[in-house]
Design a protein around this motif. Structure first.
Motif, PDB file in Angstrom:
ATOM      1  N   ALA A   1       0.140   7.734  -6.263  1.00  0.00           N
ATOM      2  CA  ALA A   1      -0.355   8.220  -4.972  1.00  0.00           C
ATOM      3  C   ALA A   1      -0.027   9.699  -4.786  1.00  0.00           C
ATOM      4  O   ALA A   1      -0.894  10.494  -4.400  1.00  0.00           O
ATOM      5  CB  ALA A   1       0.251   7.394  -3.837  1.00  0.00           C
ATOM      6  N   ASP A   2       1.201  10.083  -5.077  1.00  0.00           N
ATOM      7  CA  ASP A   2       1.632  11.473  -4.870  1.00  0.00           C
ATOM      8  C   ASP A   2       0.915  12.438  -5.806  1.00  0.00           C
ATOM      9  O   ASP A   2       0.552  13.551  -5.416  1.00  0.00           O
ATOM     10  CB  ASP A   2       3.141  11.596  -5.063  1.00  0.00           C
ATOM     11  CG  ASP A   2       3.934  10.896  -3.963  1.00  0.00           C
ATOM     12  OD1 ASP A   2       3.369  10.688  -2.873  1.00  0.00           O
ATOM     13  OD2 ASP A   2       5.107  10.565  -4.209  1.00  0.00           O
TER      14      ASP A   2
ATOM     15  N   LYS B   1       0.916   5.472   0.133  1.00  0.00           N
ATOM     16  CA  LYS B   1       0.153   6.667   0.498  1.00  0.00           C
ATOM     17  C   LYS B   1       0.881   7.907   0.010  1.00  0.00           C
ATOM     18  O   LYS B   1       2.116   7.917  -0.081  1.00  0.00           O
ATOM     19  CB  LYS B   1      -0.040   6.725   2.015  1.00  0.00           C
ATOM     20  CG  LYS B   1      -0.802   5.530   2.592  1.00  0.00           C
ATOM     21  CD  LYS B   1      -0.940   5.654   4.098  1.00  0.00           C
ATOM     22  CE  LYS B   1      -1.575   4.395   4.707  1.00  0.00           C
ATOM     23  NZ  LYS B   1      -2.957   4.202   4.268  1.00  0.00           N
TER      24      LYS B   1
ATOM     25  N   ALA C   1      -9.216   4.835  -3.730  1.00  0.00           N
ATOM     26  CA  ALA C   1      -8.139   3.856  -3.882  1.00  0.00           C
ATOM     27  C   ALA C   1      -7.896   3.591  -5.356  1.00  0.00           C
ATOM     28  O   ALA C   1      -8.818   3.605  -6.173  1.00  0.00           O
ATOM     29  CB  ALA C   1      -8.494   2.558  -3.167  1.00  0.00           C
TER      30      ALA C   1
ATOM     31  N   GLU D   1      -4.975   6.488  -2.284  1.00  0.00           N
ATOM     32  CA  GLU D   1      -4.245   5.381  -1.670  1.00  0.00           C
ATOM     33  C   GLU D   1      -4.077   4.312  -2.744  1.00  0.00           C
ATOM     34  O   GLU D   1      -5.062   3.898  -3.373  1.00  0.00           O
ATOM     35  CB  GLU D   1      -5.031   4.835  -0.482  1.00  0.00           C
ATOM     36  CG  GLU D   1      -4.294   3.786   0.319  1.00  0.00           C
ATOM     37  CD  GLU D   1      -5.057   3.393   1.576  1.00  0.00           C
ATOM     38  OE1 GLU D   1      -4.426   3.276   2.638  1.00  0.00           O
ATOM     39  OE2 GLU D   1      -6.294   3.209   1.499  1.00  0.00           O
TER      40      GLU D   1
ATOM     41  N   LEU E   1      -2.673  11.391   3.429  1.00  0.00           N
ATOM     42  CA  LEU E   1      -3.897  10.859   2.841  1.00  0.00           C
ATOM     43  C   LEU E   1      -5.104  11.604   3.384  1.00  0.00           C
ATOM     44  O   LEU E   1      -5.278  11.742   4.595  1.00  0.00           O
ATOM     45  CB  LEU E   1      -4.016   9.367   3.175  1.00  0.00           C
ATOM     46  CG  LEU E   1      -4.997   8.532   2.366  1.00  0.00           C
ATOM     47  CD1 LEU E   1      -4.549   8.451   0.913  1.00  0.00           C
ATOM     48  CD2 LEU E   1      -5.084   7.127   2.966  1.00  0.00           C
TER      49      LEU E   1
ATOM     50  N   GLN F   1       3.924   4.677  -6.194  1.00  0.00           N
ATOM     51  CA  GLN F   1       4.113   5.829  -5.313  1.00  0.00           C
ATOM     52  C   GLN F   1       3.826   7.124  -6.058  1.00  0.00           C
ATOM     53  O   GLN F   1       3.228   8.066  -5.494  1.00  0.00           O
ATOM     54  CB  GLN F   1       5.535   5.852  -4.769  1.00  0.00           C
ATOM     55  CG  GLN F   1       5.803   6.967  -3.756  1.00  0.00           C
ATOM     56  CD  GLN F   1       4.928   6.844  -2.526  1.00  0.00           C
ATOM     57  OE1 GLN F   1       4.978   5.823  -1.815  1.00  0.00           O
ATOM     58  NE2 GLN F   1       4.119   7.856  -2.239  1.00  0.00           N
TER      59      GLN F   1
ATOM     60  N   TYR G   1      -2.895   0.574  -4.094  1.00  0.00           N
ATOM     61  CA  TYR G   1      -2.680  -0.821  -3.725  1.00  0.00           C
ATOM     62  C   TYR G   1      -1.967  -1.527  -4.875  1.00  0.00           C
ATOM     63  O   TYR G   1      -2.360  -1.417  -6.033  1.00  0.00           O
ATOM     64  CB  TYR G   1      -4.013  -1.520  -3.462  1.00  0.00           C
ATOM     65  CG  TYR G   1      -4.686  -1.081  -2.185  1.00  0.00           C
ATOM     66  CD1 TYR G   1      -4.722  -1.919  -1.075  1.00  0.00           C
ATOM     67  CD2 TYR G   1      -5.287   0.171  -2.075  1.00  0.00           C
ATOM     68  CE1 TYR G   1      -5.333  -1.523   0.105  1.00  0.00           C
ATOM     69  CE2 TYR G   1      -5.901   0.582  -0.898  1.00  0.00           C
ATOM     70  CZ  TYR G   1      -5.910  -0.269   0.183  1.00  0.00           C
ATOM     71  OH  TYR G   1      -6.508   0.123   1.350  1.00  0.00           O
TER      72      TYR G   1
ATOM     73  N   ILE H   1       0.849  -1.188   0.000  1.00  0.00           N
ATOM     74  CA  ILE H   1       0.000   0.000   0.000  1.00  0.00           C
ATOM     75  C   ILE H   1       0.884   1.237   0.000  1.00  0.00           C
ATOM     76  O   ILE H   1       1.830   1.341   0.786  1.00  0.00           O
ATOM     77  CB  ILE H   1      -0.941   0.019   1.223  1.00  0.00           C
ATOM     78  CG1 ILE H   1      -1.829  -1.228   1.232  1.00  0.00           C
ATOM     79  CG2 ILE H   1      -1.807   1.281   1.219  1.00  0.00           C
ATOM     80  CD1 ILE H   1      -2.709  -1.347   2.475  1.00  0.00           C
TER      81      ILE H   1
END
Length: 238
Positions: free
Chosen positions: A44-45, A11, A22, A50, A16, A41, A52, A9
């Motif tokens: 996410a950024d 974040k 997700a 989030e 978050l 990553q 997965y 996972i």
């Protein structure tokens, strides 16, 4: 029998947000290596979601073409889709039934991204495949026009005939265009790019040379694709 796959996972570095959506990021044929971790990553950024990263090879990683090909050819794609459906259900169960979930994948993961969105029972909120298309016997991608917004990315110099070359991308685009439904379905073409053009790490560059992939692999194309993907995921997940 499908079971919940092991997964990582990721974040956002900035933190978050409460009830953030997700994104399931699906691996290339190499497995869970540094390149796909970096991409997860970055998703996410850039989006605030989030992310997965399911390990469909259960800890195995291909370090060369022969190993990667063996791992992919021995993967049960239908079972992999079932595993990702279980992951989707687990993600929602941990939060709430209204949490939005998207899927994004690369190469083998691009094909599984389309298959997952097409086959799982509860419609996903976004589907973003990069240079990978599932075989017709696995799923009918036309159903996505009624289920889930799609944004695909393909390099016109991709030589993977029947999987992600320009002819295959054109066929996917035509199929989605003519399908019944009102969901967004956009396929972007990158005229100068070859297969796996989103990877800019040293391992990927070395493997592209060994595999003699055609394409220019420009920073401009990657950044354009990142911008389009980020906008698409934010639009449909937040």
């Amino acid at each position: 029998m499908a079971s919940l796959p092991p997964h990582l996972i990721f974040k956002p570095v900035a933190g978050l947000a409460k009830k953030a959506p997700a994104v399931i990021c699906v691996q290339e044929w190499w497995g869970i290596n540094a390149a796909i971790k970096g991409i997860a990553q970055k998703i996410a950024d850039k989006t605030g979601a989030e992310v997965y990263l399911p390990d469909l090879y259960k800890g195995k990683v291909g370090v060369n073409q022969e190993e990667a090909s063996h791992l992919m050819n021995n993967l049960d794609f239908k079972n992999a889709v079932n595993e990702m459906e279980l992951l989707c259900k687990d993600i929602i169960r941990k939060e709430d039934a209204d949490r939005k979930v998207g899927v994004c994948g690369f190469c083998m993961g691009g094909a599984l991204t389309l298959a997952t969105a097409a086959l799982i029972e509860k419609p996903l909120d976004a589907c973003a495949p990069f240079y990978g298309i599932p075989p017709a016997e696995l799923c009918d991608v036309a159903v996505l026009k009624k289920k889930t917004p799609v944004q695909g990315h393909f390099g016109d110099k991709d030589g993977m005939a029947g999987f992600s070359d320009k002819a295959s991308a054109d066929k996917l685009e035509e199929t989605l265009k003519n399908a019944e439904g009102d969901k967004e379905a956009t396929i972007f073409h990158y005229p100068t790019e070859g297969h796996a053009f989103m990877n800019d790490d040293e391992f990927s560059k070395e493997q592209r040379k060994l595999l003699k992939f055609d394409g220019d692999y420009t920073d401009e194309a990657r950044e354009l694709a990142w911008g389009r993907l980020t906008e698409f995921l934010k639009k449909n997940l937040f």
